[in-house]
Design a protein around this motif. Structure first.
Motif, PDB file in Angstrom:
ATOM      1  N   GLN A 240      42.774  29.519  77.543  1.00 10.55           N
ATOM      2  CA  GLN A 240      42.373  30.392  78.703  1.00 10.55           C
ATOM      3  C   GLN A 240      43.407  30.860  79.631  1.00 10.55           C
ATOM      4  N   GLU A 241      44.242  29.897  80.131  1.00  9.75           N
ATOM      5  CA  GLU A 241      45.415  29.931  80.949  1.00  9.75           C
ATOM      6  C   GLU A 241      46.405  31.088  80.416  1.00  9.75           C
ATOM      7  N   PHE A 242      46.654  31.023  79.089  1.00 10.06           N
ATOM      8  CA  PHE A 242      47.592  31.468  78.682  1.00 10.06           C
ATOM      9  C   PHE A 242      47.087  32.836  77.617  1.00 10.06           C
ATOM     10  N   GLY A 243      45.950  32.866  77.674  1.00  7.06           N
ATOM     11  CA  GLY A 243      45.474  34.237  76.983  1.00  7.06           C
ATOM     12  C   GLY A 243      45.517  34.118  75.527  1.00  7.06           C
ATOM     13  N   LEU A 244      45.374  32.711  75.118  1.00  8.64           N
ATOM     14  CA  LEU A 244      45.452  32.522  73.652  1.00  8.64           C
ATOM     15  C   LEU A 244      43.830  32.458  72.965  1.00  8.64           C
ATOM     16  N   ALA A 245      43.766  33.010  71.649  1.00 13.50           N
ATOM     17  CA  ALA A 245      42.652  32.613  71.123  1.00 13.50           C
ATOM     18  C   ALA A 245      42.671  31.089  70.648  1.00 13.50           C
ATOM     19  N   ALA A 246      41.446  30.591  70.136  1.00 11.79           N
ATOM     20  CA  ALA A 246      41.243  29.090  69.863  1.00 11.79           C
ATOM     21  C   ALA A 246      41.104  29.044  68.229  1.00 11.79           C
ATOM     22  N   SER A 247      41.682  27.996  67.691  1.00 14.25           N
ATOM     23  CA  SER A 247      41.687  27.895  66.415  1.00 14.25           C
ATOM     24  C   SER A 247      40.835  26.435  66.160  1.00 14.25           C
ATOM     25  N   ARG A 248      40.688  26.096  64.858  1.00 12.61           N
ATOM     26  CA  ARG A 248      39.943  24.727  64.549  1.00 12.61           C
ATOM     27  C   ARG A 248      40.206  24.514  63.108  1.00 12.61           C
ATOM     28  N   GLY A 249      40.730  23.371  63.018  1.00  4.68           N
ATOM     29  CA  GLY A 249      41.243  22.889  61.696  1.00  4.68           C
ATOM     30  C   GLY A 249      41.124  21.243  61.801  1.00  4.68           C
ATOM     31  N   SER A 250      40.939  20.642  60.340  1.00  3.77           N
ATOM     32  CA  SER A 250      40.853  19.176  60.507  1.00  3.77           C
ATOM     33  C   SER A 250      42.049  18.366  60.215  1.00  3.77           C
ATOM     34  N   ASP A 251      43.094  19.362  59.779  1.00  3.51           N
ATOM     35  CA  ASP A 251      44.651  18.708  59.397  1.00  3.51           C
ATOM     36  C   ASP A 251      44.061  17.615  58.510  1.00  3.51           C
ATOM     37  N   PHE A 252      43.253  18.020  57.307  1.00  2.00           N
ATOM     38  CA  PHE A 252      42.966  17.035  56.488  1.00  2.00           C
ATOM     39  C   PHE A 252      43.945  16.855  55.146  1.00  2.00           C
ATOM     40  N   HIS A 253      44.472  15.608  55.038  1.00  6.76           N
ATOM     41  CA  HIS A 253      45.754  15.436  54.024  1.00  6.76           C
ATOM     42  C   HIS A 253      44.888  14.645  52.752  1.00  6.76           C
ATOM     43  N   SER A 254      44.166  13.741  52.866  1.00  6.59           N
ATOM     44  CA  SER A 254      43.629  12.856  51.665  1.00  6.59           C
ATOM     45  C   SER A 254      42.387  12.104  52.212  1.00  6.59           C
ATOM     46  N   PRO A 255      41.284  12.080  50.991  1.00  9.94           N
ATOM     47  CA  PRO A 255      40.203  11.437  51.330  1.00  9.94           C
ATOM     48  C   PRO A 255      40.465   9.853  51.833  1.00  9.94           C
ATOM     49  N   GLU A 256      41.269   9.297  51.504  1.00  6.56           N
ATOM     50  CA  GLU A 256      41.715   8.002  51.965  1.00  6.56           C
ATOM     51  C   GLU A 256      42.493   7.698  53.289  1.00  6.56           C
ATOM     52  N   GLU A 257      43.041   8.638  53.624  1.00  2.00           N
ATOM     53  CA  GLU A 257      43.971   8.572  54.824  1.00  2.00           C
ATOM     54  C   GLU A 257      43.434   9.367  55.867  1.00  2.00           C
TER      55      GLU A 257
END
Length: 290
Positions: A240-257
């Motif tokens: 909000q301070e910088f007038g940026l939109a917001a993103s959402r992401g898991s950063d998924f790499h591996s089911p085990e890790e």
């Protein structure tokens, strides 16, 4: 689209340092209820057409994605690009140049690990690499777990692969302005990835956001797998301070890790502009032939 859309706009495949093929990541995302997906491999767009084709076939909308490594204030920072042309020649050339130093860095890491008593780490890490140009610390970590040097990859990073430990070799990546120019010239939008992970002072973090905004950056990951609930609030305020939109992401790499699975994050906090609202025209729609 609303902020409650199940969008997952940050994850990885074997094209960089994930353990699943792009098609398998797509199937996992779809199975977990993801409605809008982006594959964001490190410094590489080679999996984009595969990901897009599978996503749309499985009923997910798709945004092209990449995660570019940049150096800012002597720290490695990641910038996610979304909604670009994956065949853009300047973007592809810039990413190739960024990848160029990884092989030499990997050899130096292996030499340091050998000096610490761990032999054959380079050859061992290569067994986990889908794309040899993108050999990384994660691949070394998987090898060290395999040989029993550590219990899990988190322990490997703590003991061997972070600054000041045997096996850490710094690498200078792209400049922030270059990465944003590649993304924007290819028709995309730039997002600061997981800002809570960087070891910046308050002044350095402010400088990152300020320079990012000056270069035309438009978003920041607020809800991501490595953020705490308190950091959701912190970076919602920064957005909000910088007038940026917001993103959402898991950063998924591996089911085990990975700590967070695809599609499993909570919604964005209220009062924010979701990044996908800026990218409506760049979404590849499920069921639409391109």
């Amino acid at each position: 689209m609303t902020s409650f859309l199940n969008a997952d706009l940050h994850c990885h495949s074997t094209v960089s340092d994930g353990t699943l093929e792009p098609e398998t990541v797509a199937a996992r995302a779809a199975g977990n209820g993801v409605q809008l997906w982006a594959l964001t491999d490190h410094d590489e767009v080679g999996g984009q057409h595969r990901a897009m084709a599978t996503a749309t076939r499985l009923g997910m909308d798709y945004l092209t994605g990449v995660e570019i490594s940049v150096t800012f204030a002597n720290e490695t920072v990641h910038i996610v690009g979304l909604g670009f042309d994956p065949d853009d020649a300047r973007l592809i050339a810039g990413l190739a140049a960024t990848r160029g130093g990884r092989g030499e860095r990997a050899q130096e890491m292996a030499a340091q690990l050998a000096a610490a008593g761990i032999k054959g780490a380079y050859e061992g890490a290569l067994r986990y690499v889908g794309n040899p140009e993108l050999i990384s610390r994660t691949h070394f970590a998987r090898y060290l777990v395999e040989i029993g040097a550590c219990r899990d990859t988190s322990e490997v990073f703590r003991r061997y692969l972070t600054e000041g430990k045997p096996g850490f070799v710094a690498h200078r990546w792209a400049r922030l302005g270059d990465a944003l120019r590649w993304i924007q010239d290819a028709g995309g939008v730039a997002v600061i990835a997981h800002p809570g992970r960087y070891r910046f002072t308050a002044n350095e973090e402010y400088a990152l956001f300020s320079e990012f905004k000056q270069h035309g950056g438009m978003g920041v990951e607020v809800v991501t797998g490595s953020h705490t609930s308190a950091e959701y609030t912190t970076y919602a305020k920064m957005a909000q301070e910088f007038g940026l939109a917001a993103s959402r992401g898991s950063d998924f790499h591996s089911p085990e890790e990975s700590h967070t699975d695809l599609g499993a994050l909570p919604p964005l906090p209220g009062g924010l502009t979701p990044i996908w609202e800026l990218l409506q025209e760049r979404v590849h729609r499920a069921g639409v032939t391109h």
